[in-house]
Each structure stands twice: as structure tokens, then as C-alpha cells.
Write an enzyme that holds these catalytic residues in place. Structure first.
Site, PDB file in Angstrom:
ATOM      1  N   ASP A   1       0.808  -1.214   0.000  1.00  0.00           N
ATOM      2  CA  ASP A   1       0.000   0.000   0.000  1.00  0.00           C
ATOM      3  C   ASP A   1       0.847   1.273   0.000  1.00  0.00           C
ATOM      4  OD1 ASP A   1      -2.409  -1.286  -0.060  1.00  0.00           O
ATOM      5  OD2 ASP A   1      -2.899  -0.978   2.051  1.00  0.00           O
TER       6      ASP A   1
ATOM      7  N   MET B   1      -6.850   9.971   9.360  1.00  0.00           N
ATOM      8  CA  MET B   1      -7.392  10.526   8.114  1.00  0.00           C
ATOM      9  C   MET B   1      -8.266  11.754   8.372  1.00  0.00           C
ATOM     10  SD  MET B   1      -8.299   6.874   6.267  1.00  0.00           S
ATOM     11  CE  MET B   1      -8.862   6.104   7.798  1.00  0.00           C
TER      12      MET B   1
ATOM     13  N   LYS C   1      -3.718   3.482  -2.259  1.00  0.00           N
ATOM     14  CA  LYS C   1      -4.920   4.315  -2.386  1.00  0.00           C
ATOM     15  C   LYS C   1      -4.680   5.622  -1.643  1.00  0.00           C
ATOM     16  CE  LYS C   1      -7.801   1.317  -0.569  1.00  0.00           C
ATOM     17  NZ  LYS C   1      -6.947   0.145  -0.329  1.00  0.00           N
TER      18      LYS C   1
END
Length: 278
Positions: free
Chosen positions: A53, A187, A75
Site C-alpha cells: 500500500d 485521516m 490508495k
């Protein structure tokens, strides 16, 4: 080390009849390669294929064996190089080809890492899976910033919260405000205004200490401190970029007393500079 994107087919290959492979879902930790577990490193070294990732650091990528094929499926917000559903398909596809796969994810795969979705997809196809936990970003980055998640007389608990959701974000802000816990938002950089506004509206003091930890557990780590009411302003003023953790709670005030990593990095840099000029 650049992370190339790959074009991938959109269908799962049928089982060829050869023995199925397996998948190790590995937490890479928050960035420092020395925080990898012994088991995680062994899996990286022995895998037939590494699928990794965006949050797997360049320093960890440098540990990949040069002869092992890799596939980057990182991502980022508003830009998915490979959709999660396709990642699930890829894992099944490659395992059905008999490959033993190291599925490497930043932090811990079961803490806001969608690891559960990947395991479900694999088990539905009868593919053997093992989970190798990693140090989650909240634990690693706060430790490197000198911020204890709990501290006697200051905070008796901690709560991890994601500020990102596939659809509507459903957070019990009043519940969070009443917990008297250290709050760690993953996030949350683009939601800093919402976090500040909602926590204050729910009753949390506007002067509650906050910290923003950018690129934690790396030599590029930055720690920005302030108050809850200042949170959105701090993001803009310091031009913070993802990945950045947001920590809310009185434990933030302990950072100055418990700081250690910045001094270590400064000391190492000074030694390197001296050697180069000698």
C-alpha cells in the site's frame, strides 16, 4: 523509491487445478523499518509476491528482495490506483495461481486498514490466511512524538476515530467529549474544521491541547501543537500533508517533557555532517 502504478485485469482467473497458495496479511507499522516485527520481516523475505500500500514507507520498500515481484495498489484520498474490490480479487487470483503472498499494509491491517474485508474475500474462496499484526499509527506516532496515549492522573483511556467514511460519517461527538480519553483521529486532516467545531459543540473545552503528527516515525516527522480551537488554523499555517494524525487531549502537554525522537534525529544528523566534513 518511487511506487509505480500497475494496470491490472478486471476478472478473477479460474482455479487452474494446481495447489492453492496463501496470503499473509502483514502490518508494516507506521514507517520506521526497525518497527517491523521479526515475523513480518521473515514474511517479506520469503514471499512469492509482495502486494503493498501507499503507507508502506520507502525505507521498508527498500527491504524487499530484489528478485521478488511486487505490486503497488496504493490508495489516496479521492484517487484510488486500484479499487478495494479489485484488490480483493487480485489477492484471490494470485493465491489461486499457487503464490504465497505478503499483503503489506501500513500500520496494522485491522485498524482502519480494511484488512477484515480482504480476509473475508480470501476465506470465501477457501484460501489460507494468516494475520501478522503491526504497530498501529496511533501507538507508534504518539510514542515517537513523546505523547503517551494514557498517563496516570491525566488520561485513563484512549479512543481511535476515523474521520473518513465510504458514505456518511457517523460519530457520536457527545460521547467522545464525555469520555475524558485521549482522542486520536486517523485521516482527519481535511476534516480538521469539523473535528474542532463538533467537539467544542459537544462540550469539549476549546483550550484542550491538540497535536498534529505528520509523517510520524520517520526522519521527516513533524509535531505541531496547539489548542482545539486553533486546529484548522494549524493545518493551514503549517501546510500539513497526509499522512497526519490528530491527537486531542491533555496528554499532549507532556510532549515537551517526554520528547526524545527529535533529539535523536538531530544528533544523528550532526554526527553524519561531522563525518562528511572531516
Amino acid at each position: 523509491m518511487s511506487k509505480p502504478t500497475h494496470q491490472v485485469k478486471q476478472s478473477v482467473l479460474p482455479f487452474s487445478g494446481k495447489e492453492k497458495g496463501s496470503v499473509s496479511l502483514v502490518g508494516a507499522g507506521p514507517g520506521d523499518p526497525e518497527l517491523l516485527t521479526v515475523k513480518a520481516l521473515r514474511c517479506i523475505q520469503q514471499a512469492d509476491l509482495i502486494i503493498y500500500d501507499r503507507l508502506v514507507s520507502e525505507e521498508i520498500c527498500a527491504l524487499f528482495p530484489s528478485t521478488t515481484p511486487t505490486l503497488y495498489v496504493g490508495k489516496a484520498k479521492n484517487h484510488h490506483s486500484v479499487e478495494q474490490s479489485r484488490i480483493n480479487e487480485l489477492l484471490v487470483e494470485k493465491a489461486l495461481q499457487g503464490k504465497h503472498i505478503c499483503r503489506l499494509k501500513g500500520g496494522d491491517a485491522f485498524v482502519f486498514g480494511r484488512g477484515g474485508e480482504e480476509v473475508m474475500s480470501l476465506k470465501q474462496q477457501g484460501i489460507a490466511v494468516e494475520i501478522i499484526p503491526g504497530i498501529t499509527a496511533a501507538a507508534g506516532c504518539t510514542a515517537y512524538a513523546g505523547i503517551p496515549l494514557t498517563h496516570r492522573g491525566v488520561s485513563q483511556g484512549c479512543t481511535f476515530v476515523t474521520a473518513h467514511a465510504e458514505t456518511d460519517l457517523q460519530i457520536n461527538w457527545h460521547g467522545l467529549a464525555l469520555l475524558n480519553h485521549t482522542l486520536v483521529f486517523y485521516m482527519g486532516l481535511s476534516k480538521s474544521q469539523m473535528i474542532s467545531t463538533q467537539l467544542q459543540a459537544a462540550g469539549l473545552d476549546s483550550q484542550t491541547p491538540v497535536a498534529l503528527i505528520e509523517r510520524g516515525c520517520t526522519t521527516d516527522q513533524r509535531l505541531i501543537q496547539g489548542k482545539l480551537a486553533q486546529l484548522p488554523e494549524l493545518v493551514v499555517q503549517h501546510q500539513l500533508q497526509s499522512p497526519t494524525l490528530i491527537v486531542v487531549g491533555k496528554v499532549v502537554d507532556l510532549a515537551e517533557q517526554l520528547s526524545w525522537f527529535e533529539q535523536q534525529v538531530a544528533s544523528t544528523t550532526a554526527v553524519s555532517t561531522t563525518r562528511l566534513s572531516a
